[in-house]
Scaffold this motif. Structure first.
Motif, mmCIF file in Angstrom:
data_model
loop_
_atom_site.group_PDB
_atom_site.id
_atom_site.type_symbol
_atom_site.label_atom_id
_atom_site.label_comp_id
_atom_site.label_asym_id
_atom_site.label_seq_id
_atom_site.Cartn_x
_atom_site.Cartn_y
_atom_site.Cartn_z
ATOM 1 N N TYR A 23 0.813 -1.207 0.000
ATOM 2 C CA TYR A 23 0.000 0.000 0.000
ATOM 3 C C TYR A 23 0.849 1.260 0.000
ATOM 4 O O TYR A 23 1.784 1.398 0.776
ATOM 5 C CB TYR A 23 -0.919 0.014 1.215
ATOM 6 C CG TYR A 23 -1.690 1.308 1.338
ATOM 7 C CD1 TYR A 23 -2.599 1.678 0.356
ATOM 8 C CD2 TYR A 23 -1.495 2.158 2.413
ATOM 9 C CE1 TYR A 23 -3.297 2.880 0.438
ATOM 10 C CE2 TYR A 23 -2.200 3.347 2.519
ATOM 11 C CZ TYR A 23 -3.093 3.702 1.527
ATOM 12 O OH TYR A 23 -3.781 4.882 1.608
ATOM 13 N N PRO A 25 -0.525 5.328 -0.580
ATOM 14 C CA PRO A 25 -1.612 6.212 -1.036
ATOM 15 C C PRO A 25 -1.202 7.126 -2.173
ATOM 16 O O PRO A 25 -2.054 7.592 -2.933
ATOM 17 C CB PRO A 25 -1.970 7.008 0.223
ATOM 18 C CG PRO A 25 -0.771 6.925 1.094
ATOM 19 C CD PRO A 25 -0.132 5.591 0.792
ATOM 20 N N SER A 28 -2.384 6.007 -5.587
ATOM 21 C CA SER A 28 -3.812 6.030 -5.898
ATOM 22 C C SER A 28 -4.048 6.897 -7.121
ATOM 23 O O SER A 28 -3.570 8.031 -7.191
ATOM 24 C CB SER A 28 -4.597 6.604 -4.714
ATOM 25 O OG SER A 28 -5.943 6.795 -5.071
ATOM 26 N N MET A 99 -3.104 -1.586 6.775
ATOM 27 C CA MET A 99 -3.262 -1.191 5.369
ATOM 28 C C MET A 99 -2.566 -2.193 4.447
ATOM 29 O O MET A 99 -3.097 -2.542 3.393
ATOM 30 C CB MET A 99 -2.695 0.206 5.113
ATOM 31 C CG MET A 99 -3.359 1.332 5.893
ATOM 32 S SD MET A 99 -5.150 1.354 5.868
ATOM 33 C CE MET A 99 -5.487 0.972 7.584
ATOM 34 N N TRP A 103 -4.328 -4.407 1.491
ATOM 35 C CA TRP A 103 -3.797 -4.309 0.132
ATOM 36 C C TRP A 103 -3.447 -5.701 -0.400
ATOM 37 O O TRP A 103 -3.786 -6.050 -1.522
ATOM 38 C CB TRP A 103 -2.570 -3.399 0.132
ATOM 39 C CG TRP A 103 -2.057 -3.041 -1.231
ATOM 40 C CD1 TRP A 103 -2.364 -1.924 -1.957
ATOM 41 C CD2 TRP A 103 -1.131 -3.785 -2.038
ATOM 42 N NE1 TRP A 103 -1.692 -1.940 -3.160
ATOM 43 C CE2 TRP A 103 -0.927 -3.069 -3.234
ATOM 44 C CE3 TRP A 103 -0.461 -4.988 -1.865
ATOM 45 C CZ2 TRP A 103 -0.081 -3.506 -4.241
ATOM 46 C CZ3 TRP A 103 0.380 -5.432 -2.874
ATOM 47 C CH2 TRP A 103 0.566 -4.697 -4.049
ATOM 48 N N SER A 116 -4.334 0.479 -4.199
ATOM 49 C CA SER A 116 -4.045 1.544 -3.228
ATOM 50 C C SER A 116 -5.218 2.511 -3.106
ATOM 51 O O SER A 116 -5.511 3.002 -2.014
ATOM 52 C CB SER A 116 -2.755 2.285 -3.593
ATOM 53 O OG SER A 116 -1.632 1.470 -3.289
ATOM 54 N N LYS A 120 -7.164 3.211 0.355
ATOM 55 C CA LYS A 120 -7.260 4.600 0.834
ATOM 56 C C LYS A 120 -8.712 5.001 1.055
ATOM 57 O O LYS A 120 -9.047 5.601 2.084
ATOM 58 C CB LYS A 120 -6.595 5.539 -0.172
ATOM 59 C CG LYS A 120 -6.586 6.992 0.264
ATOM 60 C CD LYS A 120 -5.845 7.851 -0.751
ATOM 61 C CE LYS A 120 -5.811 9.301 -0.302
ATOM 62 N NZ LYS A 120 -5.055 10.146 -1.247
ATOM 63 N N GLU A 124 -9.961 5.764 4.794
ATOM 64 C CA GLU A 124 -10.365 7.124 5.154
ATOM 65 C C GLU A 124 -11.833 7.180 5.577
ATOM 66 O O GLU A 124 -12.197 7.920 6.490
ATOM 67 C CB GLU A 124 -10.066 8.093 4.015
ATOM 68 C CG GLU A 124 -8.578 8.337 3.873
ATOM 69 C CD GLU A 124 -8.232 9.554 3.040
ATOM 70 O OE1 GLU A 124 -9.130 10.365 2.731
ATOM 71 O OE2 GLU A 124 -7.042 9.702 2.699
ATOM 72 N N TYR A 134 -6.636 4.788 10.691
ATOM 73 C CA TYR A 134 -5.786 5.082 9.538
ATOM 74 C C TYR A 134 -4.992 6.332 9.845
ATOM 75 O O TYR A 134 -5.515 7.291 10.408
ATOM 76 C CB TYR A 134 -6.663 5.296 8.297
ATOM 77 C CG TYR A 134 -5.896 5.679 7.045
ATOM 78 C CD1 TYR A 134 -4.936 4.841 6.518
ATOM 79 C CD2 TYR A 134 -6.163 6.874 6.392
ATOM 80 C CE1 TYR A 134 -4.238 5.187 5.364
ATOM 81 C CE2 TYR A 134 -5.478 7.220 5.237
ATOM 82 C CZ TYR A 134 -4.516 6.364 4.729
ATOM 83 O OH TYR A 134 -3.833 6.705 3.585
ATOM 84 N N ALA A 136 -2.998 8.850 7.709
ATOM 85 C CA ALA A 136 -2.558 9.359 6.405
ATOM 86 C C ALA A 136 -1.222 10.084 6.512
ATOM 87 O O ALA A 136 -0.413 10.042 5.579
ATOM 88 C CB ALA A 136 -3.616 10.291 5.818
ATOM 89 N N TYR A 139 2.325 8.517 5.639
ATOM 90 C CA TYR A 139 2.768 8.298 4.262
ATOM 91 C C TYR A 139 3.269 9.554 3.581
ATOM 92 O O TYR A 139 3.626 9.517 2.413
ATOM 93 C CB TYR A 139 1.617 7.705 3.440
ATOM 94 C CG TYR A 139 1.138 6.401 4.011
ATOM 95 C CD1 TYR A 139 1.791 5.212 3.729
ATOM 96 C CD2 TYR A 139 0.038 6.359 4.848
ATOM 97 C CE1 TYR A 139 1.363 4.014 4.262
ATOM 98 C CE2 TYR A 139 -0.400 5.163 5.391
ATOM 99 C CZ TYR A 139 0.273 3.990 5.098
ATOM 100 O OH TYR A 139 -0.150 2.820 5.641
ATOM 101 N N ASP A 142 0.691 13.751 -0.775
ATOM 102 C CA ASP A 142 0.620 13.295 -2.162
ATOM 103 C C ASP A 142 1.600 14.026 -3.065
ATOM 104 O O ASP A 142 1.967 13.531 -4.115
ATOM 105 C CB ASP A 142 -0.808 13.479 -2.721
ATOM 106 C CG ASP A 142 -1.782 12.506 -2.113
ATOM 107 O OD1 ASP A 142 -1.334 11.501 -1.513
ATOM 108 O OD2 ASP A 142 -2.993 12.737 -2.244
#
Length: 146
Positions: A23, A25, A28, A99, A103, A116, A120, A124, A134, A136, A139, A142
């Motif tokens: 996994y 994110p 994604s 996660m 995955w 992924s 996600k 979420e 979770y 976020a 990670y 983005d």
């Protein structure tokens, strides 16, 4: 030793490919608008409402034995929650491991794309109900180039 490395690379992919499994994110490919619509919306139960799940993925999820078949969003959430454990006194399944387990379960169900994104979206959505399930922030953003 070079032959051994060639064999390992052939059997398991190059080290770069190996690092890309699991996994992340940032991999994604679902738009933020699509994800946000799912996060804000009511769950209907239609499995394709989950970003990343189309007809082919829905078909693959529905295959298997009764306990392994997933035909609606509720069951997918249930599977996600089941993978939060098992815990014991010496080990608790944390968000990162959770996660990865989800995955890899999707990979075992032969979901070939958007894994992924699916992780996600479900993570979420559940984090809205159960904050902390979770993380976020673990990670990076983005937009990180690392």
């Amino acid at each position: 030793s070079r032959d051994f490395l060639t064999l390992i690379s052939f059997a398991f992919g190059t080290p770069r490919k190996m690092a890309e499994t699991g996994y992340d994110p940032r991999r994604s490919r679902v738009s933020e608008d699509t994800l946000n619509d799912f996060l804000r919306g009511k769950i209907t139960g239609e499995i394709t409402e989950v970003p990343g799940i189309g007809p082919a993925a829905a078909k693959r999820l529905a295959e298997g034995d009764d306990d392994d078949r997933v035909t609606n969003t509720w069951q997918l959430i249930g599977k996600f929650m089941m993978l939060k454990g098992p815990d014991d006194d010496e080990h608790k399944v944390g968000p990162g491991e959770h996660m990865q387990k989800f995955w890899h379960w999707l990979a075992e169900k032969e979901i070939k794309s958007h894994r992924s994104a699916i992780v996600k979206a479900i993570a979420e959505k559940m984090n809205q109900m159960m904050p902390g399930i979770y993380d976020a922030d673990a990670y990076g953003s983005d937009s990180d180039d690392e």
